[in-house]
Motif scaffolding. Structure first.
Motif, mmCIF file in Angstrom:
data_model
loop_
_atom_site.group_PDB
_atom_site.id
_atom_site.type_symbol
_atom_site.label_atom_id
_atom_site.label_comp_id
_atom_site.label_asym_id
_atom_site.label_seq_id
_atom_site.Cartn_x
_atom_site.Cartn_y
_atom_site.Cartn_z
ATOM 1 N N LEU A 19 0.716 -1.423 1.006
ATOM 2 C CA LEU A 19 0.402 -0.200 -0.418
ATOM 3 C C LEU A 19 0.515 1.621 -0.002
ATOM 4 O O LEU A 19 0.302 2.361 -0.560
ATOM 5 C CB LEU A 19 -0.973 -0.010 1.609
ATOM 6 N N GLY A 20 2.119 1.184 0.791
ATOM 7 C CA GLY A 20 3.533 2.362 0.454
ATOM 8 C C GLY A 20 3.116 2.503 -0.819
ATOM 9 O O GLY A 20 3.743 3.968 -0.809
ATOM 10 N N LEU A 21 4.417 1.565 -1.446
ATOM 11 C CA LEU A 21 3.888 1.460 -2.289
ATOM 12 C C LEU A 21 2.963 2.226 -3.582
ATOM 13 O O LEU A 21 3.166 3.090 -5.080
ATOM 14 C CB LEU A 21 5.016 0.486 -3.398
ATOM 15 N N THR A 23 0.713 4.303 -2.558
ATOM 16 C CA THR A 23 0.479 5.880 -2.530
ATOM 17 C C THR A 23 1.980 6.492 -3.209
ATOM 18 O O THR A 23 1.531 7.641 -3.734
ATOM 19 C CB THR A 23 0.455 5.969 -0.765
ATOM 20 N N ARG A 26 0.776 6.785 -6.657
ATOM 21 C CA ARG A 26 -0.776 6.686 -7.404
ATOM 22 C C ARG A 26 -0.571 8.674 -7.131
ATOM 23 O O ARG A 26 -1.216 9.488 -7.957
ATOM 24 C CB ARG A 26 -1.649 6.925 -6.330
ATOM 25 N N ASP A 27 0.814 9.246 -6.095
ATOM 26 C CA ASP A 27 1.257 10.612 -5.926
ATOM 27 C C ASP A 27 1.065 11.382 -7.342
ATOM 28 O O ASP A 27 2.754 11.137 -7.821
ATOM 29 C CB ASP A 27 1.429 10.546 -4.269
ATOM 30 N N LYS A 28 0.641 12.473 -7.270
ATOM 31 C CA LYS A 28 0.991 13.092 -8.612
ATOM 32 C C LYS A 28 1.935 14.041 -8.526
ATOM 33 O O LYS A 28 2.757 14.248 -9.200
ATOM 34 C CB LYS A 28 0.224 14.211 -9.059
ATOM 35 N N ILE A 203 -10.232 5.295 -11.461
ATOM 36 C CA ILE A 203 -10.408 6.171 -9.857
ATOM 37 C C ILE A 203 -10.000 5.230 -8.613
ATOM 38 O O ILE A 203 -10.325 4.862 -8.422
ATOM 39 C CB ILE A 203 -12.428 6.850 -9.953
ATOM 40 N N PRO A 204 -9.715 5.765 -8.300
ATOM 41 C CA PRO A 204 -8.220 6.887 -8.384
ATOM 42 C C PRO A 204 -7.329 6.619 -9.304
ATOM 43 O O PRO A 204 -6.625 7.366 -9.696
ATOM 44 C CB PRO A 204 -7.706 7.371 -7.081
ATOM 45 N N GLY A 205 -6.853 5.834 -10.134
ATOM 46 C CA GLY A 205 -5.972 5.986 -10.636
ATOM 47 C C GLY A 205 -4.569 6.095 -10.578
ATOM 48 O O GLY A 205 -4.311 6.376 -8.733
ATOM 49 N N LEU A 206 -3.986 6.339 -11.118
ATOM 50 C CA LEU A 206 -2.557 7.278 -10.870
ATOM 51 C C LEU A 206 -2.577 8.190 -12.369
ATOM 52 O O LEU A 206 -1.150 8.195 -12.539
ATOM 53 C CB LEU A 206 -1.842 5.708 -10.788
ATOM 54 N N GLY A 207 -2.830 8.226 -12.832
ATOM 55 C CA GLY A 207 -2.419 9.154 -14.479
ATOM 56 C C GLY A 207 -2.544 8.073 -15.507
ATOM 57 O O GLY A 207 -2.367 6.851 -15.471
ATOM 58 N N ASP A 208 -1.443 8.666 -16.310
ATOM 59 C CA ASP A 208 -1.791 7.929 -17.519
ATOM 60 C C ASP A 208 0.091 7.313 -17.784
ATOM 61 O O ASP A 208 1.186 7.935 -17.089
ATOM 62 C CB ASP A 208 -1.288 8.684 -19.026
ATOM 63 N N ARG A 212 3.453 8.477 -17.805
ATOM 64 C CA ARG A 212 4.268 8.525 -16.262
ATOM 65 C C ARG A 212 5.944 7.966 -16.047
ATOM 66 O O ARG A 212 6.752 8.715 -15.674
ATOM 67 C CB ARG A 212 3.460 8.899 -15.587
#
Lengths: 216, 495
Positions: A19-21, A23, A26-28, A203-208, A212
């Motif tokens: 879960l830490g990985l 986070t 996913r963080d922009k 959602i929430p995803g991590l963008g493209d 990235r």
């Protein structure tokens, strides 16, 4: 390795570490080097989970102390197939575990006229029908391109139960849609997201993922 | 292997020059923690060091007797401490007198016996201890230097007043007085002070007449009565020294036998099924784990494959041990698409460090670095004595801020007797790392080894093993490979 509520889905253990990985990726605000490093760590875990499902046969080896040891060894050959471009980011993780693995490619793009996915290119090992296939694509959102890619594999003679679809994030919708087409393909994933937005993004995803990993 | 420490000499890696002189504070803090997390059943050799005191007048030859003892007893971690290190720092006025040769360095009051006692007591308790360094050039404690000592199993304290303070003597196992006529002492003293300490002849003689000789007669010679043995210094004293050395050897052999038998006893009567313990985590024997294990056990596997597959399985092990890394905090993050995630788990991977037991723990180096690129890695060299099999701590390289880490991985590729791991865990405890923060990561272990470790630390240590070979398997099937070291030999490609 809970498969609830889905059949034929291996969700890797949702530990603090994992879960830490997630986070981090996913963080922009995560920098690209960190995004790549931590994505690679998750990919490694996915590949290892996938390998756990390959069948083995009994093997006896001789130890340093000249004893017989009753062990096992993998049966059959594997190959990776990545969906270009984002799926290629997962190739290194596979190579790190299986050094000389063959890797096929499938390019699927959205057709500008029909707005549907269209197969542009495929390059696969000749003997792919005899192999276990790790299909690589980091995100399973609507499942459109994954279904098309799997279709290519099946048409080449690969047995569905020998295909493992590895992704970092998927959605319930994506799993349902994919499994409606290929119930016997095992999905190996690390996260099941809430759903899709109006643009069919996770959602929430991590963008493209591809952007990235490769561009931004 | 043995080492000599005095004010000019700290050769061993266990004695690093540091800047801390807060010895009292340091020691008290350690003692408190050892009471909390202590109560372990293991007594490493350094919690019961053999302490030898060597006293005698200035120039009597204490140092040479000490050096002979150090070089003759073959014990790693023999430490020689000079009482000179404990000279009291001088105030400005005294320093002026000292430079004018008018300060009495030879009376008992010149020595900070309280500090000497605290340091030796701390060493006797097995704690990492900081010894000050006294500079004869500045006649003051050197503020930038100190000696850290840890893990000594034999300690020799040498100095004029080694046999003067009762508290100090009560800590000693053997008290030796080196006796020499005062004219011999004067001759030796003059050559030493003038040649090595840069003093002038007149000053030296003045000091001798005013302080050294009267103090020797008044204070030092009477301490001869406190000694267990008096060694002559004028003539050839090799017979006397040899007798002492034989005695010390017998005592040390007994001590090491006790240590070994204590280690062996641990876990021998433990008939539990350890697989039910929640502190013992054995890797799930998946197809992948079993097939890698099979390849690694195959003596015909090529070396580059061995290295590759060991790196593979060690990555799985390290990652497995990381799974329950403590959550640092819950954070709110935003994804590139603008979705907000509340209570996202944040882990601080840099709060994890590793300590490798040389050499087998070093097989994990690559997987550690691949998992946490900037991971801090300490090292411990623990070797078994070739004759007795007793584990001995030779070196420790640990980061100074080791207490700050929330998780310390202790890495060892193969645990057979468990002795080295027990000793390594004790080293970490002595550095104030709570037992519950230590995770022992091992590839192959015997059940007996694991039980000894569990018993030594009251089942509080978390163990992550690739495979544990049970005592029953060894009895019924041989499994000679599980009790034969081969992993690091194969991994590094040399015996």
């Amino acid at each position: 390795m809970s498969t609830e509520p889905f059949k034929n889905v291996s969700l890797i253990a949702q530990s603090n570490q994992l879960l830490g990985l997630y986070t981090i990726i996913r963080d922009k605000n995560t920098s690209r080097p960190d995004f790549i490093f931590y994505s690679d760590r998750i990919i490694r875990l996915l590949v290892e989970e996938g390998l756990n499902h390959l069948p083995v046969k009994e093997t006896i080896v001789e130890t340093e102390t000249n004893e017989k040891f009753d062990g096992v060894s993998f049966m059959g050959k594997i190959c990776g197939v990545s969906i270009v471009r984002a799926g290629e980011s997962m190739e290194q993780g596979l190579r790190d575990c299986c050094r000389s693995v063959r890797i096929g490619k499938i390019l699927i793009q959205r057709d500008e006229e029909t707005a549907l996915p269209k197969l542009f290119y495929e390059k696969l090992p000749d003997d792919i029908s005899e192999r276990y296939v790790f299909l690589l694509d980091p995100m399973l959102a609507t499942g459109g391109s994954a279904i098309m890619a799997t279709d290519v594999l099946i048409k080449r003679g690969v047995k569905p139960e020998r295909i493992f679809f590895l992704n970092l994030i998927c959605s319930k919708e994506g799993i349902d849609k994919y499994h409606a087409a290929f119930p016997d393909v095992r999905i190996v994933t690390g996260a099941v997201d809430k759903g899709l937005d109006e643009n069919k993004y996770l959602i929430p995803g991590l963008g493209d993922f591809g952007d990235r990993y490769y561009c931004i | 292997m043995s080492n000599v420490v005095d004010e000019s000499n700290f050769l061993s890696p266990m004695m690093d020059g540091g800047s801390g002189s807060m010895i009292t504070k340091e020691r008290r803090r350690s003692s408190v923690i050892s009471m909390e997390s202590g109560k372990t059943k293991y007594m490493p050799p350094w919690t019961t060091p053999y302490i030898i005191g060597i006293g005698g007048t200035s120039g009597s030859g204490k140092t040479s007797v000490a050096a002979k003892i150090v070089s003759s007893i073959d014990v790693p971690w023999t430490v020689l401490i000079s009482m000179d290190n404990f000279y009291k720092p001088l105030n400005q006025e005294d320093r002026k007198r000292a430079f004018a040769n008018e300060y009495d360095f030879d009376e008992p009051a010149a020595i900070d016996t309280d500090l000497a006692y605290e340091c030796i007591l701390s060493l006797k308790e097995g704690k990492k201890t900081t010894i000050p360094v006294y500079s004869f050039i500045n006649h003051n404690r050197d503020p930038d230097k100190s000696i850290n000592i840890y893990g000594a199993s034999v300690i020799i304290i040498e100095g004029l007043y080694a046999l003067y303070d009762k508290r100090l003597m009560d800590l000693m196992d053997l008290k030796i007085f080196v006796d020499a006529d005062l004219d011999v002492c004067l001759a030796r003293r003059l050559s030493r002070d003038i040649v090595s300490r840069g003093r002038d002849l007149a000053g030296c003689i003045q000091q001798w007449e005013r302080f050294v000789k009267p103090d020797a007669v008044k204070y030092i010679r009477p301490t001869m009565g406190n000694a267990d043995a008096i060694v002559p210094s004028l003539a050839d004293n090799s017979v006397a020294v040899q007798l002492l050395i034989s005695h010390i050897r017998i005592k040390l052999r007994l001590k090491s036998q006790e240590h070994l038998s204590e280690l062996i006893k641990l876990g021998n009567s433990d008939l539990r099924d350890i697989s039910t313990l929640n502190t013992v985590h054995v890797l799930e024997q998946t197809n992948q784990v079993r097939s890698i294990m099979t390849m690694l056990l195959d003596k015909n596997l090529k070396r580059d494959d061995f290295v590759f597959y060991f790196d593979r399985i060690s990555s799985i092990l390290v990652s497995n041990a990381l799974n329950d890394i403590p959550i640092k905090e819950l954070v709110t993050i935003e994804t590139p698409e603008g979705n907000t995630i509340n209570d996202a788990i944040k882990c601080d991977f840099n709060s994890v460090m590793a300590v490798n037991i040389i050499r087998s723990g070093d097989c994990f180096m690559r997987s550690l670095k691949n998992t946490i690129p900037s991971i801090v890695i300490g090292k411990l060299l623990i070797q078994s004595d070739s004759q007795t099999g007793e584990p001995q701590l030779h070196c420790e390289f640990l980061p100074p801020e080791i207490k700050e880490y929330k998780t310390v991985f202790l890495m060892e590729a193969h645990i057979i007797t468990g002795a080295a791991s027990i000793m390594a865990i004790q080293v970490l405890l002595d550095h104030d790392i709570p037992l519950e923060n230590i995770k022992l990561v091992v590839f192959i272990a015997t059940e007996l080894g694991i039980k000894r470790i569990l018993n030594a630390f009251n089942d509080k240590i978390n163990i992550f093993a690739g495979k544990i070979v049970t005592t029953k398997e060894i009895q019924n099937e041989g499994c000679e490979w599980s009790i034969t070291k081969f992993i690091d030999t194969r991994y590094f490609g040399c015996n």
